[in-house]
Design an enzyme around this catalytic site. Structure first.
Site, PDB file in Angstrom:
ATOM      1  N   ASP A   1     -21.820  -0.521   3.075  1.00  0.00           N
ATOM      2  CA  ASP A   1     -21.331   0.220   2.597  1.00  0.00           C
ATOM      3  C   ASP A   1     -20.802  -0.533   0.539  1.00  0.00           C
ATOM      4  O   ASP A   1     -20.166  -0.139  -0.074  1.00  0.00           O
ATOM      5  CB  ASP A   1     -19.724  -0.077   3.534  1.00  0.00           C
ATOM      6  CG  ASP A   1     -20.294   1.011   4.463  1.00  0.00           C
ATOM      7  OD1 ASP A   1     -21.334   2.039   4.425  1.00  0.00           O
ATOM      8  OD2 ASP A   1     -20.402   0.430   5.833  1.00  0.00           O
TER       9      ASP A   1
ATOM     10  N   LEU B   1     -15.711   7.204   6.162  1.00  0.00           N
ATOM     11  CA  LEU B   1     -17.156   6.654   4.804  1.00  0.00           C
ATOM     12  C   LEU B   1     -16.611   6.001   4.182  1.00  0.00           C
ATOM     13  O   LEU B   1     -16.227   5.595   2.729  1.00  0.00           O
ATOM     14  CB  LEU B   1     -15.945   8.552   3.436  1.00  0.00           C
ATOM     15  CG  LEU B   1     -16.422   9.652   4.257  1.00  0.00           C
ATOM     16  CD1 LEU B   1     -15.026  11.125   3.817  1.00  0.00           C
ATOM     17  CD2 LEU B   1     -17.546  10.116   4.575  1.00  0.00           C
ATOM     18  N   SER B   2     -16.664   4.879   5.015  1.00  0.00           N
ATOM     19  CA  SER B   2     -15.743   3.616   4.570  1.00  0.00           C
ATOM     20  C   SER B   2     -14.994   3.277   3.414  1.00  0.00           C
ATOM     21  O   SER B   2     -15.291   2.657   2.495  1.00  0.00           O
ATOM     22  CB  SER B   2     -17.400   3.221   3.443  1.00  0.00           C
ATOM     23  OG  SER B   2     -17.450   1.632   3.617  1.00  0.00           O
TER      24      SER B   2
ATOM     25  N   GLU C   1     -15.613  -9.102   5.037  1.00  0.00           N
ATOM     26  CA  GLU C   1     -15.337  -7.513   6.172  1.00  0.00           C
ATOM     27  C   GLU C   1     -15.979  -8.614   7.752  1.00  0.00           C
ATOM     28  O   GLU C   1     -15.193  -8.009   8.926  1.00  0.00           O
ATOM     29  CB  GLU C   1     -15.569  -6.631   6.287  1.00  0.00           C
ATOM     30  CG  GLU C   1     -15.468  -5.663   7.274  1.00  0.00           C
ATOM     31  CD  GLU C   1     -15.617  -4.206   6.466  1.00  0.00           C
ATOM     32  OE1 GLU C   1     -16.444  -2.995   7.382  1.00  0.00           O
ATOM     33  OE2 GLU C   1     -16.003  -4.209   5.269  1.00  0.00           O
TER      34      GLU C   1
ATOM     35  N   SER D   1       0.612  -0.977   0.382  1.00  0.00           N
ATOM     36  CA  SER D   1      -0.259  -0.548   0.028  1.00  0.00           C
ATOM     37  C   SER D   1       0.891   1.612  -0.055  1.00  0.00           C
ATOM     38  O   SER D   1       1.673   1.255   0.711  1.00  0.00           O
ATOM     39  CB  SER D   1      -0.680   0.010   1.220  1.00  0.00           C
ATOM     40  OG  SER D   1      -1.628   1.570   1.636  1.00  0.00           O
TER      41      SER D   1
END
Length: 394
Positions: A183, A131-132, A171, A74
């Site tokens: 979401d 904001l997911s 999740e 990432s």
């Protein structure tokens, strides 16, 4: 808040992939964050919610591997996380990698032939802002897996809904966050200039027109920078309370309690806390229905009133607000917002307000000043429009 263009992020994520893995990716996929207009914590109660997809997205550059190994990197983290697909579990790999690995695990559990991957991600969705960002990560990776494994899940709404269910399972079961599915559905099923009316019992969806600009208004998001975590127990405790209350009331889901029978249902509950929790859920589902009717009828004043009522319910009955969210919503109202409410799981994160387009700067500065006056961390406010869903970018 990143000001990079989508093209710049795509190029950045391709470059980052090549630097980490020494070869070019097979492609880049992305999925949006979301703002929920109304319908908070209703999803795991089988209720209704009304999210929009944000222009802010998580991007995943990926290429397939043939050795059953998943490697993840990432732009926001150092190093590479590795795990064999056969070893993915709630303990492995842990951390942010569980959201990625969980998607591959869930698709394998559904019987799909899923290869190993090299993945590099970058995001313009604020992390911890309600904001997911987690669903944006899952769905961007899910989109990549679908294409690279030839699953075809992005081809139509039915396939996208199945991919959303896999991301929800990832999740819940691997990342350990007991979210309800709004979401992921928003990230995979939303259209531009519309809100997604999602029935979390039947998983049916409808597109509801949402174009504030044509009426001279904007949706202002304020990231309070009071960050939250969905795995810290508070979110789960609210879900546990709802399940306990449903058991007492003899229903499978609180969705089955009509607003017209709320008072009678509350009398059957054993504690004030359970009564407050149930009151929020039942009235919030009712508010979603009224908000949809108001949007379709062009009645933004009514939408604003429903925003306000929703925030009060979340603050007082569901007890998921905080000082920062209350200050931001109150300040927005004082400076002319039609309505304002917290959005997302709560205990921090973001709020939204319907404000006149020409007042966006004024309201943002007023919120900044109110935070400074109270010694709170400076927030970030920005207008958003309803954007599109997960896609392949290159």
């Amino acid at each position: 808040m990143s000001e990079r263009t989508p093209g710049e992020v795509v190029e950045s994520v391709r470059t980052g992939f090549a630097e980490r893995y020494g070869h070019e990716p097979d492609g880049v996929w992305s999925a949006p964050g979301r703002v929920n207009l109304i319908g908070e914590h209703t999803d795991y109660n089988g209720g209704l919610c009304l999210p929009i997809a944000l222009p802010h997205r998580t991007y995943a550059a990926a290429s397939r591997r043939d050795d059953g190994l998943l490697r993840m990197a990432s732009a926001q983290q150092d190093g590479v996380v590795e795990v064999a697909l056969d070893e993915v579990s709630p303990e492995q790999p842990g951390g942010w990698g569980s959201y990625v690995a969980g998607v591959l695990w869930a698709l394998r559990e559904e019987g799909h032939d899923v290869p190993g991957l090299d993945v590099f991600v970058d995001s313009t969705v604020p992390v911890g802002a309600g904001l997911s960002s987690s669903a944006a990560l899952e769905c961007s990776v899910g989109a990549a897996v679908s294409d690279l494994a030839g699953l075809g899940l992005l081809a139509d709404a039915g396939g996208r809904a199945r991919l959303a269910q896999a991301c929800i399972r990832a999740e819940n079961e691997i990342a350990g966050a007991p979210t309800g599915g709004m979401d992921q559905s928003a990230a995979l099923l939303s259209d531009e200039a519309t809100a997604l009316l999602l029935d979390c019992r039947s998983w049916q969806t409808e597109q509801v027109p949402f174009d504030l600009a044509s009426a001279g208004y904007a949706l202002l998001v304020t990231d309070t920078h009071a960050h939250h975590e969905l795995v810290d127990g508070q979110y789960g405790s609210r879900r546990d309370s709802c399940e306990e209350a449903a058991g007492i009331l003899g229903v499978d889901l609180l969705r089955e309690v009509p607003a017209s029978e709320l008072d009678a249902a509350l009398e059957k509950l054993t504690t004030d806390e359970l009564r407050r929790r149930v009151k929020h859920i039942v009235t919030e589902i009712d508010r979603v229905e009224h908000a949809v009717a108001a949007l379709r009828g062009g009645d933004l004043d009514e939408v604003g009133r429903l925003f306000d009522a929703s925030h009060v319910s979340m603050r007082d009955d569901y007890e998921i607000s905080c000082e920062e969210l209350d200050v931001a919503t109150e300040t927005a109202r004082q400076h002319g917002a039609l309505g304002a409410r917290m959005t997302g799981g709560g205990f921090g994160g973001s709020c939204i307000a319907i404000v006149r387009t020409e007042s966006v700067g004024e309201v943002s500065r007023a919120i900044d000043a109110a935070f400074a006056e109270r010694g709170l961390t400076a927030p970030s406010s920005f207008p958003v429009t309803a954007a599109g869903s997960a896609r392949r970018d290159t």
